[in-house]
Motif scaffolding. Structure first.
Motif, PDB file in Angstrom:
ATOM      1  N   TRP A   1     -13.306 -12.896  -4.241  1.00 57.04           N
ATOM      2  CA  TRP A   1     -14.166 -11.703  -4.238  1.00 57.04           C
ATOM      3  C   TRP A   1     -14.921 -11.637  -5.567  1.00 57.04           C
ATOM      4  CZ3 TRP A   1     -12.591  -6.476  -6.287  1.00 57.04           C
ATOM      5  CH2 TRP A   1     -13.571  -5.500  -5.994  1.00 57.04           C
ATOM      6  N   CYS A  31      -7.678 -14.059  -2.584  1.00 58.20           N
ATOM      7  CA  CYS A  31      -8.696 -13.139  -2.077  1.00 58.20           C
ATOM      8  C   CYS A  31      -9.418 -12.452  -3.241  1.00 58.20           C
ATOM      9  CB  CYS A  31      -7.967 -12.125  -1.191  1.00 58.20           C
ATOM     10  SG  CYS A  31      -9.012 -11.022  -0.284  1.00 58.20           S
ATOM     11  N   VAL A  32      -8.658 -11.955  -4.214  1.00 62.52           N
ATOM     12  CA  VAL A  32      -9.250 -11.280  -5.383  1.00 62.52           C
ATOM     13  C   VAL A  32     -10.123 -12.261  -6.162  1.00 62.52           C
ATOM     14  CG1 VAL A  32      -8.739 -10.230  -7.617  1.00 62.52           C
ATOM     15  CG2 VAL A  32      -7.377  -9.623  -5.618  1.00 62.52           C
ATOM     16  N   LEU A  57       2.217   1.325  -6.537  1.00 62.33           N
ATOM     17  CA  LEU A  57       0.811   1.710  -6.428  1.00 62.33           C
ATOM     18  C   LEU A  57       0.611   3.149  -6.890  1.00 62.33           C
ATOM     19  CD1 LEU A  57      -2.043   0.981  -5.549  1.00 62.33           C
ATOM     20  CD2 LEU A  57      -1.506   1.852  -3.276  1.00 62.33           C
ATOM     21  N   ILE A  98     -10.165   1.513  -9.139  1.00 64.13           N
ATOM     22  CA  ILE A  98      -8.955   0.801  -8.722  1.00 64.13           C
ATOM     23  C   ILE A  98      -9.213   0.233  -7.331  1.00 64.13           C
ATOM     24  CG2 ILE A  98      -6.490   1.013  -8.221  1.00 64.13           C
ATOM     25  CD1 ILE A  98      -6.514   3.566  -9.984  1.00 64.13           C
ATOM     26  N   VAL A  99      -9.002  -1.072  -7.194  1.00 66.16           N
ATOM     27  CA  VAL A  99      -9.187  -1.690  -5.883  1.00 66.16           C
ATOM     28  C   VAL A  99      -7.853  -2.254  -5.419  1.00 66.16           C
ATOM     29  CG1 VAL A  99     -10.356  -3.489  -4.582  1.00 66.16           C
ATOM     30  CG2 VAL A  99     -11.599  -2.218  -6.338  1.00 66.16           C
ATOM     31  N   LEU A 100      -7.323  -1.632  -4.367  1.00 68.33           N
ATOM     32  CA  LEU A 100      -6.051  -2.089  -3.819  1.00 68.33           C
ATOM     33  C   LEU A 100      -6.268  -3.332  -2.967  1.00 68.33           C
ATOM     34  CD1 LEU A 100      -3.037  -1.716  -2.950  1.00 68.33           C
ATOM     35  CD2 LEU A 100      -3.931  -0.366  -1.043  1.00 68.33           C
ATOM     36  N   VAL A 101      -5.413  -4.332  -3.193  1.00 67.30           N
ATOM     37  CA  VAL A 101      -5.401  -5.496  -2.304  1.00 67.30           C
ATOM     38  C   VAL A 101      -4.009  -5.511  -1.678  1.00 67.30           C
ATOM     39  CG1 VAL A 101      -5.816  -7.966  -2.121  1.00 67.30           C
ATOM     40  CG2 VAL A 101      -6.901  -6.644  -3.955  1.00 67.30           C
ATOM     41  N   PRO A 158       0.804  -1.230   0.000  1.00 67.98           N
ATOM     42  CA  PRO A 158       0.000   0.000   0.000  1.00 67.98           C
ATOM     43  C   PRO A 158       0.836   1.279   0.000  1.00 67.98           C
ATOM     44  CG  PRO A 158      -0.168  -1.149   2.105  1.00 67.98           C
ATOM     45  CD  PRO A 158       0.577  -2.059   1.183  1.00 67.98           C
TER      46      PRO A 158
END
Lengths: 433, 70
Positions: free
Chosen positions: A240, A236-237, A198, A214-217, A193
């Protein structure tokens, strides 16, 4: 073989007096010098100075161990790997060899985590070790805490082995590569992060296509536990399930910093991901395992963002062009219909005209023939036709009956006549023909 | 329905309308479908600027999206 757990219990030292105070630098340790030292001090009760005060083997080896460990810090040792044996309990046993010397080594399984793969016999290595004595065998040996091949041999070997396993499972097949969606609605980004990667991805995507979410994992991208965390984030992605594209990556760094992206579990998770993947590990020369299994490889995080989304203005222009194409296609459908009607009308006209012309030509021809065959034409040439009262042609002498009237048709009129007598035709003339 | 599917379908429709003469009813139906698909595909193009968010997996296995300060 549980060398590690069979170390002598510490109370040995309490039961038996020490030969040497360990803090003092050792001088000479031969039996003779022990004897001499004991004599010079003239303290007969010093252990080992007389047959009566002989020390146990345990005491001697334990003292030797303490002395050796006290004399040497952890040091890097250079040598050739030999007799490498990975034990079932996970520990490694091997020898480090020089040209004319060797030392036994053990590496506990908990210390092997930093080693990319098991070394091979014959490999030139450097190892960080603590020289010690193994009392159970009275042997000098080294406990090894870190090991690396000279050069990048060990890393290269680990990578080659993992690559071969992935290839054997078909995960490197070019046919597995999926096309990236041209216009994703949501892009998942697996990275640190607070990394530069990023920031770069967000900047590029905002510039090109700010409507894409944009989805930060967040995931740990280097150090202990990074491979497991990256694999968890990929999983996880996938679970989801609302992302259209996944970018996994980090900015450039040293080889060790990028190593998590060469981990087999990360590569396998990425290969198994149901969503199209982009690998973006900032590096120049090496290709990571992630690069090999991802659907698309980008050299940098910025390049990954460019591959992930189109330029919004271009996409809008494309949509506008499609609307135009649709309208034109429909207009052409109508136009084509109108053209056909016009063509049909023209064809009909031409057809009718042609038919009429053809008919009229035929009529003229027939009329000509009719004319040529008409008895009127014969009459015109000066012949006459005899007909009875009913209009039947009298063509033979037998048709004439004496005393009966008949008509004689001439070119310009009819003459009423009467048969007076019928003469037979001249037989001679018939015979002549 | 993804953007690809919509765009690909529109391309097919345009191709069909251009290539051959289809009955007028069908032509109109195809055109209307094309317009509908284009509207769906363009919806994403007309959205407001999206925010950056962070995916959080809950202990019960569910997921939430939180705003991410970038």
């Amino acid at each position: 073989m549980k060398r590690g757990s069979r170390r002598p219990a510490p109370q040995t030292e309490l039961l038996e007096p020490q030969l040497f105070p360990v803090a003092e630098p050792p001088r000479a340790y031969g039996p003779r010098s022990i004897m001499a030292a004991a004599m010079s001090l003239a303290v007969p009760q010093i252990p080992g100075t007389s047959p009566e005060s002989a020390v146990s083997v345990e005491l001697l080896t334990q003292q030797a161990k303490d002395v050796i460990e006290g004399a040497f810090p952890r040091i890097w040792i250079r040598g050739e790997m030999s007799d490498f044996k990975p034990h079932r309990n996970g520990h490694w046993y091997f020898c480090l060899r020089g040209a004319s010397a060797q030392i036994k080594c053990v590496m506990w399984s908990r210390d092997q985590r930093g080693v990319p793969t098991a070394p091979e016999d014959g490999m030139q290595v450097v190892a960080l070790g603590q020289p010690t004595v193994y009392p159970a065998q009275g042997a000098l040996q080294c406990t090894i805490y870190a090991i690396d091949a000279v050069g990048d041999g060990l890393w290269r070997k680990a990578l080659d082995e993992a690559t071969a396993r992935l290839r054997a499972d078909g995960l490197l097949e070019p046919s597995r590569k999926r096309a990236l969606p041209r216009f994703p609605r949501r892009v998942a980004v697996i990275t640190s992060p607070d990394g530069a990667a990023l920031r770069d991805i967000i900047a590029v995507m905002r510039r090109r296509c700010p409507t894409v979410e944009i989805v930060l994992v967040p995931a740990k991208v280097q150090g202990d536990g990074a491979p497991a965390d990256l694999a968890r984030a990929i999983d996880c992605v996938a679970r989801w399930g609302h992302a259209d594209t996944v970018i996994i990556g980090r900015g450039g760094g040293a080889r060790e910093d990028l190593w998590a992206f060469n981990s087999e579990i990360v590569a396998r998770s990425l290969a198994a991901c149901a969503i199209p993947t982009i690998s973006a590990v900032g590096h120049e020369v090496d290709i990571t395992l992630c690069d090999l299994v991802a659907d698309h490889r980008a050299a940098t995080p910025s390049a990954a963002a460019e591959a992930a989304v189109p330029v919004l203005a271009e996409a809008r222009a494309e949509a506008a062009a499609m609307l135009l194409a649709l309208r034109e296609a429909l207009v052409r459908q109508v136009q084509r219909r109108r053209d056909r009607v016009e063509r049909a009308a023209h064809d009909l006209h031409v057809g009718v005209t042609r038919t009429t012309e053809r008919r009229s030509a035929r009529m003229t021809a027939i009329a000509g023939k009719l004319h040529a065959l008409s008895p009127l034409a014969t009459l015109a040439r000066g012949y006459a036709v005899a007909r009875d009262a009913s209009g039947a042609t009298l063509a033979s002498t037998s048709d004439f009956v004496p005393g009966v009237d008949f008509d004689l048709l001439l070119r310009d009129g009819t003459v009423r006549a009467t048969t007076r007598s019928v003469l037979d035709a001249a037989p001679a003339a018939e015979e002549r023909t | 329905m993804s953007y690809e599917t919509d765009i690909a379908r529109i391309e097919t429709i345009v191709g069909e309308l251009e290539r051959s003469e289809v009955p007028l009813d069908d032509a109109l139906r195809l055109f209307e479908e094309g317009i509908e698909r284009l509207r769906a595909a363009s919806a994403a193009l007309m959205q407001a600027e999206a925010r950056v968010r962070k995916l959080i997996e809950e202990s019960d296995g569910g997921f939430t999206l939180a705003d991410f300060e970038s």
